[in-house]
Design a protein around this motif. Sequence first.
Motif, PDB file in Angstrom:
ATOM      1  N   TRP A 168      15.612 -19.704  46.642  1.00 18.39           N
ATOM      2  CA  TRP A 168      15.504 -19.172  47.995  1.00 18.39           C
ATOM      3  C   TRP A 168      14.096 -18.654  48.298  1.00 18.39           C
ATOM      4  O   TRP A 168      13.576 -18.864  49.399  1.00 18.39           O
ATOM      5  N   LEU A 169      13.475 -17.976  47.344  1.00 21.71           N
ATOM      6  CA  LEU A 169      12.151 -17.404  47.617  1.00 21.71           C
ATOM      7  C   LEU A 169      11.116 -18.495  47.901  1.00 21.71           C
ATOM      8  O   LEU A 169      10.231 -18.316  48.742  1.00 21.71           O
ATOM      9  N   ASN A 170      11.210 -19.617  47.206  1.00 22.93           N
ATOM     10  CA  ASN A 170      10.286 -20.698  47.530  1.00 22.93           C
ATOM     11  C   ASN A 170      10.673 -21.395  48.828  1.00 22.93           C
ATOM     12  O   ASN A 170       9.812 -21.930  49.525  1.00 22.93           O
ATOM     13  N   THR A 171      11.966 -21.374  49.171  1.00 21.61           N
ATOM     14  CA  THR A 171      12.368 -21.881  50.477  1.00 21.61           C
ATOM     15  C   THR A 171      11.832 -20.975  51.584  1.00 21.61           C
ATOM     16  O   THR A 171      11.376 -21.455  52.627  1.00 21.61           O
ATOM     17  N   ALA A 172      11.868 -19.651  51.362  1.00 22.26           N
ATOM     18  CA  ALA A 172      11.290 -18.723  52.336  1.00 22.26           C
ATOM     19  C   ALA A 172       9.798 -18.971  52.492  1.00 22.26           C
ATOM     20  O   ALA A 172       9.254 -18.967  53.607  1.00 22.26           O
ATOM     21  N   ASN A 173       9.120 -19.215  51.368  1.00 17.81           N
ATOM     22  CA  ASN A 173       7.696 -19.527  51.413  1.00 17.81           C
ATOM     23  C   ASN A 173       7.446 -20.821  52.180  1.00 17.81           C
ATOM     24  O   ASN A 173       6.521 -20.905  53.006  1.00 17.81           O
ATOM     25  N   ALA A 174       8.295 -21.818  51.942  1.00 13.67           N
ATOM     26  CA  ALA A 174       8.145 -23.101  52.624  1.00 13.67           C
ATOM     27  C   ALA A 174       8.458 -22.975  54.110  1.00 13.67           C
ATOM     28  O   ALA A 174       7.819 -23.623  54.945  1.00 13.67           O
ATOM     29  N   ARG A 223       6.711 -13.578  50.644  1.00 14.33           N
ATOM     30  CA  ARG A 223       6.650 -15.000  50.308  1.00 14.33           C
ATOM     31  C   ARG A 223       6.587 -15.837  51.581  1.00 14.33           C
ATOM     32  O   ARG A 223       5.874 -16.838  51.647  1.00 14.33           O
ATOM     33  N   ALA A 224       7.348 -15.424  52.608  1.00 13.14           N
ATOM     34  CA  ALA A 224       7.304 -16.149  53.883  1.00 13.14           C
ATOM     35  C   ALA A 224       5.940 -16.000  54.550  1.00 13.14           C
ATOM     36  O   ALA A 224       5.371 -16.984  55.047  1.00 13.14           O
ATOM     37  N   LEU A 225       5.397 -14.779  54.574  1.00 16.17           N
ATOM     38  CA  LEU A 225       4.088 -14.565  55.197  1.00 16.17           C
ATOM     39  C   LEU A 225       2.990 -15.304  54.439  1.00 16.17           C
ATOM     40  O   LEU A 225       2.055 -15.841  55.055  1.00 16.17           O
ATOM     41  N   ALA A 226       3.106 -15.355  53.116  1.00 16.38           N
ATOM     42  CA  ALA A 226       2.125 -16.117  52.342  1.00 16.38           C
ATOM     43  C   ALA A 226       2.158 -17.587  52.756  1.00 16.38           C
ATOM     44  O   ALA A 226       1.116 -18.253  52.813  1.00 16.38           O
ATOM     45  N   GLY A 227       3.348 -18.105  53.058  1.00 17.54           N
ATOM     46  CA  GLY A 227       3.456 -19.480  53.530  1.00 17.54           C
ATOM     47  C   GLY A 227       2.801 -19.680  54.883  1.00 17.54           C
ATOM     48  O   GLY A 227       2.087 -20.670  55.108  1.00 17.54           O
ATOM     49  N   VAL A 228       3.018 -18.751  55.805  1.00 19.86           N
ATOM     50  CA  VAL A 228       2.410 -18.839  57.137  1.00 19.86           C
ATOM     51  C   VAL A 228       0.894 -18.885  57.036  1.00 19.86           C
ATOM     52  O   VAL A 228       0.221 -19.759  57.607  1.00 19.86           O
ATOM     53  N   PHE A 229       0.338 -17.928  56.297  1.00 19.80           N
ATOM     54  CA  PHE A 229      -1.118 -17.812  56.224  1.00 19.80           C
ATOM     55  C   PHE A 229      -1.739 -18.954  55.422  1.00 19.80           C
ATOM     56  O   PHE A 229      -2.808 -19.465  55.769  1.00 19.80           O
TER      57      PHE A 229
END
Length: 391
Positions: free
Chosen positions: A50-56, A106-112
Amino acid sequence: MTGNPQKPWLVLAGLAVGVGVTNGFARFAYGLMLPAMKAELGWNYAQAGWLNTANAAGYVIGAILTMMLIRTVRPTHLFAFGLVTTTIALLATGLVTALWWQTTWRALAGVFAAMSFSTAGALAAQLFRDDPRRNALAIAILFGCGGGLGIVLSGAALPILLGVFGNAAWPWGWVLIGSTSLAVLPLGLWTATQLHTPRGADIPSPPLPLRRMIPELCGYAGFGLGYIVYLTFLSAWMTEQAAGPYFIALIWVLLGSCIVVSPYLWRPVLARFASGVPLTLILVGIALGSALPVIVPGNGMLIVSATIFGLCVFMPPGAITSFSRQNLPPESWGSAISFFTVVFAVAQTIGPYGAGLIGDAFGNIGVSLLAAAGILILGAVLALMQRPLER
């Protein structure tokens, strides 16, 4: 960009630093810490995925924002902003262990990260515009050396850290890679001052011939679905096979080292073909690397698997960047790469959580690695249908 910068190779190094932070650290270091986080926090595979899905999912948002903002904001500004904010997100991830905090950062890291990564490819495509061979090498180095060095550093440090101090030390792993990102940040920001790119709105940009790009887009979607499974669950699968921290570190360092040298292997292919052939060959290699350790278990085959996977996995972004450069006018490169990134990001979102569900259903994450290999082969077949575009 108005002319080449005076130090193009140093500028390329700065762009590669950005890829190292946004890909090598922000996306793939999680796979190294996943076994410790899973054991310490009592997660199943779906929760771990899930955490990598949140990142994605964050990466999807960032890719769409980039595609919108690139019309009004200079790519160099998006690159610099994404690099700074990704560094902050990595540092913040290690401060609180709660799942909601981890999911948020993790999600914000994906956005940026998407903002910096999407624009890095378009900026590298502007280097050596009058020399196709060096241009192809620059694009390949950007994605290979940048992400590869990030994985080498993560792979050399994080398994040893967790092996020595135990699973509870995983938050310090995030602080460590965040601090390393902070140390290399000045070079990345200097690069943004050396490139002078116009905003998309300042130059006319014809619409993309999306219908004629469908095979390449489908192949890239297959890459997004399949590759992330190996990098998310490799360490967890090795831990289940009773691999020790030093062998896990060895595999990841080997993987990252092969990523670093992969540009030199693929440069002639990227320069020669304007079709979907480069992406096809690369996807076949990634599929083979994903399936081998499950089909033929053993430490020796893990070494072979990491070598093949590493020589291929960071080259699809180089393939679509080279495809865009050879088939589209310069004013369309930024929008084309951004669109490819959105397609990739949407596909990537499904991979980790879906693989986790499969692993839980079969009680073996190795089944997920085989499923990912099948998706990659399908993507390779679709990409092979791509023909050069007539401008």
